[in-house]
Design an enzyme around this catalytic site. Structure first.
Site, short mmCIF file in Angstrom:
data_model
loop_
_atom_site.label_atom_id
_atom_site.label_comp_id
_atom_site.label_asym_id
_atom_site.label_seq_id
_atom_site.Cartn_x
_atom_site.Cartn_y
_atom_site.Cartn_z
N ASP A 96 0.81 -1.11 0.02
CA ASP A 96 -0.14 -0.10 0.16
C ASP A 96 0.77 1.20 0.07
O ASP A 96 2.27 1.25 0.44
CB ASP A 96 -1.08 0.11 1.26
N GLU A 166 -6.17 3.02 3.23
CA GLU A 166 -6.47 3.80 4.65
C GLU A 166 -8.20 3.91 4.30
O GLU A 166 -8.97 4.00 5.33
CB GLU A 166 -5.92 4.81 5.19
ZN ZN Z 1 -3.51 1.99 8.75
ZN ZN Z 2 -1.97 -0.12 7.01
#
Ligand code: ZN
Ligand code: ZN
Length: 436
Positions: A96, A166
């Site tokens: 991510d 997120e």
């Molecule tokens: Zn997070």
């Molecule tokens: Zn994370």
């Protein structure tokens, strides 16, 4: 300015390619100075969800320089890097890329001073408080090692940089943009996440459910406003909202099987303007966590039932009953394929030592990595925990709950052992799945 700084270190990685038959750890040690500089650059320049423009450019450059074919703008700022290396299965490794609206308070020399605007136009701090900068640095190290050690494996490696973890929209966006149709479809999906629940140098695994499903729910409680001294002429939404908040607690405590984890949190309540005015609305924001789909459904239906019927009990007309809005910001529970985990654990133990590979408990946080495993036909997937707490600090801390958690302004993983362990973890996992 930011772009220039982010791109500056790219040329260093050409040094990383020649390790070949070298021992994995020695090769990572050699590569580490350039990875350390990448980590500190990423840490100092965080970007919020869906805004990972410079970050994804930098990752794309790193993967290209390591020899991958890179496609950008997949599902927004997402990137897909592919390395084909003969016949065999396809393994996908995800990092991510997004940071959080948190003002960093670590005091580190490479701390973030980045500001962004929130939805209300206010300045907010931005920080890699979840360690996605660790994940990206590990990802880069893995790309370099896998490219340098092509003689040790056969198959296809797909490495993706995912935006917006997120806000749990990035995985869905990449899948909708053809992640599994425009690029080789994985036979296995892998990811890591750093954790404050283990010391740096250790890896945690959970067979089966590892992270919960998450749903965001809004409740608009309407009332009939008026003068604070004449309640008889009003329907007070503050009192009604209070009843709803309390009644919601019974969903978990009275309706749910105690052996089946569930959480209903009212994270925000806003209403009213002044002491002596009864307002006309209150807004509630809820976070709902569960593992089983039937439990999730029961909780969501229960929230609606309670909100609407508390409104009725309060005497509101049918057109003014509380409105329950189920947000798109949701993600299913993350499931680690137990056979895949059982296969990977011995490979990790060989590289890291048996004591450093530990079974951990599932938690109620959530991840949209879950989505990659659920695309029909389902793909065996596993996300592994990589300890981030400085080993000395871990050993010296009796009450581990005092260690700053992920999303805290004080979360400061110990970079070198955390990054190195992450790389060893993913390289040994991928090479095991792709062994000749
Ligand atoms: Zn997070
Ligand atoms: Zn994370």
């Amino acid at each position: 300015m930011k772009a220039a700084r982010l791109l500056m270190a790219c040329s260093l990685l050409a040094l990383a390619g020649a390790a070949g038959a070298e021992d994995l750890k020695t090769a990572i040690d050699k590569d580490y100075p350039s990875l350390d500089s990448l980590y500190k650059t990423l840490h100092a320049h965080p970007e919020l969800s869906t805004k990972e423009v410079e970050t994804s450019k930098r990752l794309a450059e790193e993967a290209k320089a390591a020899g991958f074919t890179v496609t950008d703008h997949v599902g927004g700022t997402g990137i897909v890097a592919v390395l084909k290396n003969g016949p065999g299965p396809t393994v996908m490794i995800r990092t991510d890329m997004d940071a959080l609206p948190v003002e960093e308070a670590t005091g580190l020399p490479y701390a973030s001073h980045v500001k962004a605007k929130n939805a209300r136009g206010e300045d907010i701090g931005v920080m890699h408080a979840c360690g996605h900068d660790i994940h990206m640095t590990v990802w880069t190290g893995v790309a370099r090692r896998m490219a340098a050690e092509k003689d040790k494996w056969s198959g296809t490696l797909v490495m993706i940089g995912q935006p917006a973890e997120e806000t749990i929209g990035g995985a869905d966006a990449m899948l909708k943009d053809g992640l599994f149709t425009r690029f080789p479809r994985p036979d296995f999906n892998l990811a890591i996440h750093d954790t404050n629940g283990l010391p740096a140098g250790q890896v945690g695994y959970v067979p089966g459910f590892v992270l919960a499903a998450s749903d965001s729910v809004d409740i608009e409680v309407k009332g009939i406003g008026g003068h604070g001294a004449y309640p008889q002429a009003t329907k007070d939404p503050v009192v009604l909202a209070s009843y709803i908040v309390v009644a919601l607690q019974t969903l978990v405590s009275r309706n749910n099987d105690p052996f089946d984890p569930a959480v209903v949190t009212v994270g925000s309540i806003h209403g009213g303007t002044k002491h002596n005015i009864i307002g006309s609305s209150v807004h509630l924001q809820l976070s709902v966590r569960s593992y089983k789909e039937e439990t999730r459904k029961k909780l969501l239906e229960g929230i609606k039932r309670i909100a609407v019927n508390e409104g009725r009990a309060f005497g509101l007309p049918e057109d003014k009953l509380p409105e329950v809005i189920f947000s798109d910001e949701n993600t299913p529970a993350t499931y680690n394929n137990p056979d895949l985990v059982a296969r990977l654990v011995p490979a990790l133990q060989r590289e890291l030592g048996t004591d450093n590979v530990v079974k951990t408990d599932p938690i109620m946080a959530s991840e949209d990595f879950s989505r990659y495993g659920l695309v029909d036909p389902k793909i065996p997937s596993a996300i592994l925990w990589v300890g981030g707490v400085e080993a000395k600090k871990w050993a010296a801390t009796t009450d581990k709950t005092t260690i700053p958690s992920l999303h805290s302004a004080l979360w400061a993983p110990d970079p070198e052992p955390t990054i190195k362990t992450g790389i060893v973890t993913l390289v040994s996992a991928a090479q095991d799945l792709l062994k000749k």
